[in-house]
Design a protein around this motif. Structure first.
Motif, PDB file in Angstrom:
ATOM      1  N   SER A  23      47.190   1.009 -36.695  1.00  4.23           N
ATOM      2  CA  SER A  23      47.455   0.079 -37.803  1.00  4.23           C
ATOM      3  C   SER A  23      48.881  -0.441 -37.677  1.00  4.23           C
ATOM      4  CB  SER A  23      47.278   0.788 -39.151  1.00  4.23           C
ATOM      5  OG  SER A  23      45.958   1.230 -39.319  1.00  4.23           O
ATOM      6  N   PRO A  24      49.063  -1.656 -37.200  1.00  5.12           N
ATOM      7  CA  PRO A  24      50.419  -2.188 -37.000  1.00  5.12           C
ATOM      8  C   PRO A  24      51.088  -2.522 -38.326  1.00  5.12           C
ATOM      9  CG  PRO A  24      48.790  -3.885 -36.532  1.00  5.12           C
ATOM     10  CD  PRO A  24      48.018  -2.616 -36.794  1.00  5.12           C
TER      11      PRO A  24
ATOM     12  N   LYS B 203      50.824   2.363 -54.799  1.00  8.04           N
ATOM     13  CA  LYS B 203      50.053   1.630 -53.779  1.00  8.04           C
ATOM     14  C   LYS B 203      50.821   1.508 -52.452  1.00  8.04           C
ATOM     15  CE  LYS B 203      46.709   0.938 -56.660  1.00  8.04           C
ATOM     16  NZ  LYS B 203      45.492   1.770 -56.550  1.00  8.04           N
ATOM     17  N   ILE B 204      50.850   2.598 -51.696  1.00  9.97           N
ATOM     18  CA  ILE B 204      51.470   2.554 -50.372  1.00  9.97           C
ATOM     19  C   ILE B 204      50.521   1.853 -49.403  1.00  9.97           C
ATOM     20  CG2 ILE B 204      52.812   4.659 -50.749  1.00  9.97           C
ATOM     21  CD1 ILE B 204      50.736   6.152 -49.031  1.00  9.97           C
ATOM     22  N   THR B 205      51.052   1.382 -48.275  1.00 11.36           N
ATOM     23  CA  THR B 205      50.213   0.713 -47.264  1.00 11.36           C
ATOM     24  C   THR B 205      50.080   1.540 -45.995  1.00 11.36           C
ATOM     25  OG1 THR B 205      52.145  -0.485 -46.413  1.00 11.36           O
ATOM     26  CG2 THR B 205      50.817  -1.586 -48.104  1.00 11.36           C
ATOM     27  N   GLY B 206      50.810   2.654 -45.933  1.00 10.73           N
ATOM     28  CA  GLY B 206      50.725   3.494 -44.745  1.00 10.73           C
ATOM     29  C   GLY B 206      51.708   4.647 -44.827  1.00 10.73           C
ATOM     30  N   THR B 207      51.624   5.547 -43.838  1.00 12.39           N
ATOM     31  CA  THR B 207      52.516   6.702 -43.823  1.00 12.39           C
ATOM     32  C   THR B 207      53.212   6.831 -42.474  1.00 12.39           C
ATOM     33  OG1 THR B 207      50.709   8.152 -43.107  1.00 12.39           O
ATOM     34  CG2 THR B 207      51.111   7.998 -45.474  1.00 12.39           C
ATOM     35  N   ILE B 208      54.343   7.521 -42.509  1.00 15.44           N
ATOM     36  CA  ILE B 208      55.043   7.938 -41.290  1.00 15.44           C
ATOM     37  C   ILE B 208      55.102   9.461 -41.336  1.00 15.44           C
ATOM     38  CG2 ILE B 208      57.216   7.939 -40.012  1.00 15.44           C
ATOM     39  CD1 ILE B 208      57.807   5.186 -41.079  1.00 15.44           C
ATOM     40  N   LEU B 209      54.514  10.111 -40.352  1.00 20.52           N
ATOM     41  CA  LEU B 209      54.549  11.575 -40.274  1.00 20.52           C
ATOM     42  C   LEU B 209      55.747  11.993 -39.432  1.00 20.52           C
ATOM     43  CD1 LEU B 209      50.846  12.734 -39.692  1.00 20.52           C
ATOM     44  CD2 LEU B 209      52.153  12.704 -41.811  1.00 20.52           C
ATOM     45  N   THR B 210      56.690  12.703 -40.042  1.00 19.71           N
ATOM     46  CA  THR B 210      57.852  13.183 -39.302  1.00 19.71           C
ATOM     47  C   THR B 210      57.616  14.625 -38.829  1.00 19.71           C
ATOM     48  OG1 THR B 210      58.931  14.021 -41.308  1.00 19.71           O
ATOM     49  CG2 THR B 210      59.383  11.740 -40.683  1.00 19.71           C
ATOM     50  N   LYS B 211      58.431  15.058 -37.879  1.00 19.87           N
ATOM     51  CA  LYS B 211      58.405  16.435 -37.341  1.00 19.87           C
ATOM     52  C   LYS B 211      57.066  16.796 -36.701  1.00 19.87           C
ATOM     53  CE  LYS B 211      61.543  17.714 -41.114  1.00 19.87           C
ATOM     54  NZ  LYS B 211      61.785  18.618 -42.249  1.00 19.87           N
TER      55      LYS B 211
ATOM     56  N   GLN C  18      44.864   5.745 -46.681  1.00 20.80           N
ATOM     57  CA  GLN C  18      45.880   4.894 -46.064  1.00 20.80           C
ATOM     58  C   GLN C  18      46.184   5.365 -44.643  1.00 20.80           C
ATOM     59  OE1 GLN C  18      46.700   2.090 -47.779  1.00 20.80           O
ATOM     60  NE2 GLN C  18      45.108   3.015 -49.058  1.00 20.80           N
ATOM     61  N   PRO C  19      46.439   4.454 -43.722  1.00 21.87           N
ATOM     62  CA  PRO C  19      46.607   4.820 -42.310  1.00 21.87           C
ATOM     63  C   PRO C  19      47.957   5.462 -42.007  1.00 21.87           C
ATOM     64  CG  PRO C  19      47.013   2.476 -42.578  1.00 21.87           C
ATOM     65  CD  PRO C  19      46.545   2.985 -43.929  1.00 21.87           C
ATOM     66  N   ILE C  20      47.977   6.262 -40.960  1.00 22.00           N
ATOM     67  CA  ILE C  20      49.243   6.734 -40.389  1.00 22.00           C
ATOM     68  C   ILE C  20      49.715   5.636 -39.437  1.00 22.00           C
ATOM     69  CG2 ILE C  20      50.361   8.524 -39.007  1.00 22.00           C
ATOM     70  CD1 ILE C  20      47.979  10.365 -39.775  1.00 22.00           C
ATOM     71  N   LYS C  21      50.904   5.114 -39.673  1.00 21.16           N
ATOM     72  CA  LYS C  21      51.384   4.005 -38.837  1.00 21.16           C
ATOM     73  C   LYS C  21      52.338   4.470 -37.733  1.00 21.16           C
ATOM     74  CE  LYS C  21      50.466   0.168 -41.905  1.00 21.16           C
ATOM     75  NZ  LYS C  21      50.795  -1.240 -42.170  1.00 21.16           N
TER      76      LYS C  21
ATOM     77  N   LEU D  53      60.285   7.916 -32.170  1.00 23.61           N
ATOM     78  CA  LEU D  53      59.306   7.418 -33.141  1.00 23.61           C
ATOM     79  C   LEU D  53      58.253   6.635 -32.371  1.00 23.61           C
ATOM     80  CD1 LEU D  53      58.803   7.188 -36.313  1.00 23.61           C
ATOM     81  CD2 LEU D  53      59.673   4.857 -36.060  1.00 23.61           C
ATOM     82  N   GLN D  54      56.986   6.975 -32.576  1.00 27.60           N
ATOM     83  CA  GLN D  54      55.909   6.333 -31.832  1.00 27.60           C
ATOM     84  C   GLN D  54      54.858   5.761 -32.774  1.00 27.60           C
ATOM     85  OE1 GLN D  54      54.224   9.386 -29.338  1.00 27.60           O
ATOM     86  NE2 GLN D  54      56.070   9.648 -28.119  1.00 27.60           N
ATOM     87  N   PRO D  55      54.287   4.604 -32.427  1.00 25.55           N
ATOM     88  CA  PRO D  55      53.132   4.119 -33.194  1.00 25.55           C
ATOM     89  C   PRO D  55      52.004   5.144 -33.100  1.00 25.55           C
ATOM     90  CG  PRO D  55      53.977   2.420 -31.719  1.00 25.55           C
ATOM     91  CD  PRO D  55      54.653   3.692 -31.330  1.00 25.55           C
ATOM     92  N   PHE D  56      51.228   5.273 -34.150  1.00 25.47           N
ATOM     93  CA  PHE D  56      50.152   6.262 -34.183  1.00 25.47           C
ATOM     94  C   PHE D  56      48.854   5.642 -33.695  1.00 25.47           C
ATOM     95  CE2 PHE D  56      46.679   8.540 -36.319  1.00 25.47           C
ATOM     96  CZ  PHE D  56      46.973   9.843 -35.946  1.00 25.47           C
TER      97      PHE D  56
END
Length: 494
Positions: A91-92, A240-248, A267-270, A281-284
């Motif tokens: 999900s870009p 209303k988030i549009t996506g997440t960033i998973l750290t660690k 909601q997608p992991i971006k 940091l990498q696109p998911f």
């Protein structure tokens, strides 16, 4: 990443050995193992139940193709279901029709939100997009200073009005500033809390209404497992988030967050954070992550990382040097540093199918030998680095390098001898029509740590027996002493 989950799933496949077809009866033990593995990975319970039901429905009745065992076919079914659970496709980020694109970063304290803001700006900068970061976290001590420091590090400007201004006004003025400087993207770092509260959500709602962001990204800690998914669900219900960033993600051996977030929150992991460095940091990509979980590697991500780091004009020059047997210690140092910039050996190997089960001790041994080699090369003169043959002809030069690096003359001799051997081998591989750089990683001769060679591409520089064509000072001195003793005792010369 996902080591514990991967190991448990591999145990599950063994339950299907010796079967000719996947049936309801013979699949139950395997499904129990998969269920247990997912629960231990802290995957959301409802996600586990749905996942197991979908696997059973897809797998039962699948005929075993000749030459392919049921375990392998079952893995294919599990892979497809994992991809579905995690979102099926990448999900870009959203893109504005007219600049700038506005990204709002939200989350609790301690999840790495400010660092993720800088990492995202760095990622977009590499995509040739100009960025502005806005410091709207006025509550956490040093949050503004941290973002400014990170901004200087990646050479991305930071807009801030201090910690006395209203965050809503800071965000609004930050967007106006981005328009003024014609930035492509503006990323707003907001305040977090130790827990979700009404005041936090009210402030985020006001900021969002004032700037109307194209993406609202929640930053969550992957190591919290299914709690990350619950947090994503709560934030989505509130703002209303549009996506997440998973750290660690690099420290998460379980994988519960990655497998739960999309299904629970919708909601997608971006993006995923895979290290402390600013470029980590990498696109998911769900399909790539599923491959890693099932121990299949991730070649596409490895290739992309290599493309980011490799200068192809340098590679052409290096290939010419290899073909002419002029590859020197300077070239070797450049290639090893390129490898380091792509990540640790262990992370690189986990992306290569078949190599992700190499013993950790072997990998550590390879990394330690690489450090030893760098120390030895660091004690050489520029002339010696450019012409390794000088060292083969001069015991005094080897003696000086040994003293300077803190290693023995024997080790220096082996380094030079094996480097010469590797250079000859690389020339032969290159002339033999091997693709790219003569086999394997660029300029590295094709080796990998722990594959019978220790250090990558160097054929294990420290353990290939006696030196070839020259001896170090210690060997020469020992033979001189032995010769004198034998003459005294009447045994003649050696």
């Amino acid at each position: 990443m996902f080591d514990a989950l991967t190991d448990r799933l591999e145990e599950a496949w063994k339950k299907l050995r010796g079967q000719n077809i996947i049936t309801h009866a013979n699949i139950q033990e395997t499904l129990k193992e998969v269920r247990r593995a997912l629960l231990e990975a802290d995957v959301n319970l409802q996600v586990v139940k749905d996942f197991i039901a979908d696997i059973e429905k897809s797998a039962i009745g699948v005929k075993v193709i000749q030459g392919v065992n049921p375990g392998q076919q079952f893995i294919k079914v599990v892979y497809e279901e994992l991809v579905k659970v995690m979102g099926e496709s990448n999900s870009p980020l959203a893109k504005a029709e007219s600049d700038p694109t506005v990204i709002l970063m939200v989350g609790l304290q301690g999840t790495g939100k400010t660092t993720a803001t800088a990492k995202l700006a760095h990622y977009l900068k590499k995509q040739k997009q100009s960025c502005l970061m806005v410091a709207a976290d006025i509550y956490r001590p040093a949050a503004i200073d941290q973002l400014k420091t990170l901004g200087q590090q990646i050479e991305v400007p930071v807009f801030e009005l201090g910690n006395q201004e209203n965050p809503v006004n800071i965000a609004l003025q930050g967007v106006n500033k981005a328009k003024e400087i014609e930035a492509d993207v503006v990323i707003i770092d907001t305040a977090g809390r130790l827990q979700i509260d009404q005041g936090m959500m009210l402030e985020l709602t006001q900021i969002k209404e004032s700037i109307n962001p194209h993406d609202t990204l929640l930053v969550v800690d992957a190591m919290t497992g299914q709690e990350a998914a619950n947090l994503a669900q709560t934030f989505h219900e509130k703002i209303k988030i549009t996506g997440t960033i998973l750290t660690k993600m690099d420290g998460d051996t379980r994988g519960g967050a990655a497998l739960s977030v999309r299904k629970v929150s919708g909601q997608p992991i971006k993006f995923v954070g895979v290290g402390e460095k600013i470029e980590a940091l990498q696109p998911f990509y769900p399909d790539r992550m599923a491959s890693r979980i099932l121990n299949m590697g991730d070649i596409l991500t490895l290739v992309e990382k290599a493309q980011e780091e490799i200068d192809f004009s340098d590679m052409e020059q290096l290939q010419s040097k290899i073909l002419d047997a002029k590859f020197d210690f300077n070239d070797f140092l450049k290639q090893t540093r390129l490898m380091k910039s792509m990540g640790s050996f262990s992370n690189i190997l986990k992306m290569v199918p078949g190599l992700n089960k190499i013993n950790t001790k072997d990998i550590e041994k390879g990394e330690n030998e690489l450090k030893r080699t760098e120390a030895m090369i660091g004690s050489m003169t520029l002339e010696e680095r450019k012409d390794p043959d000088l060292l083969a002809k001069s015991p005094s030069r080897r003696y000086r390098i040994a003293k300077g690096s803190g290693y023995s003359e024997t080790e220096i001799s082996k380094l030079i001898k094996n480097f010469t051997r590797m250079r000859t081998m690389m020339q032969q591989l290159g002339n033999g029509g091997m693709p790219g750089m003569g086999g394997g990683m660029p300029g590295m001769g094709g080796g990998m740590p722990g594959m019978g060679g220790g250090m990558p591409g160097m054929g294990n520089l420290f353990s290939q027996g006696p030196s070839n064509g020259f001896r170090d000072h210690s060997q020469v001195n020992q033979k001189k002493k032995a010769k004198k003793i034998k003459k005294k005792k009447g045994f003649g010369s050696l």
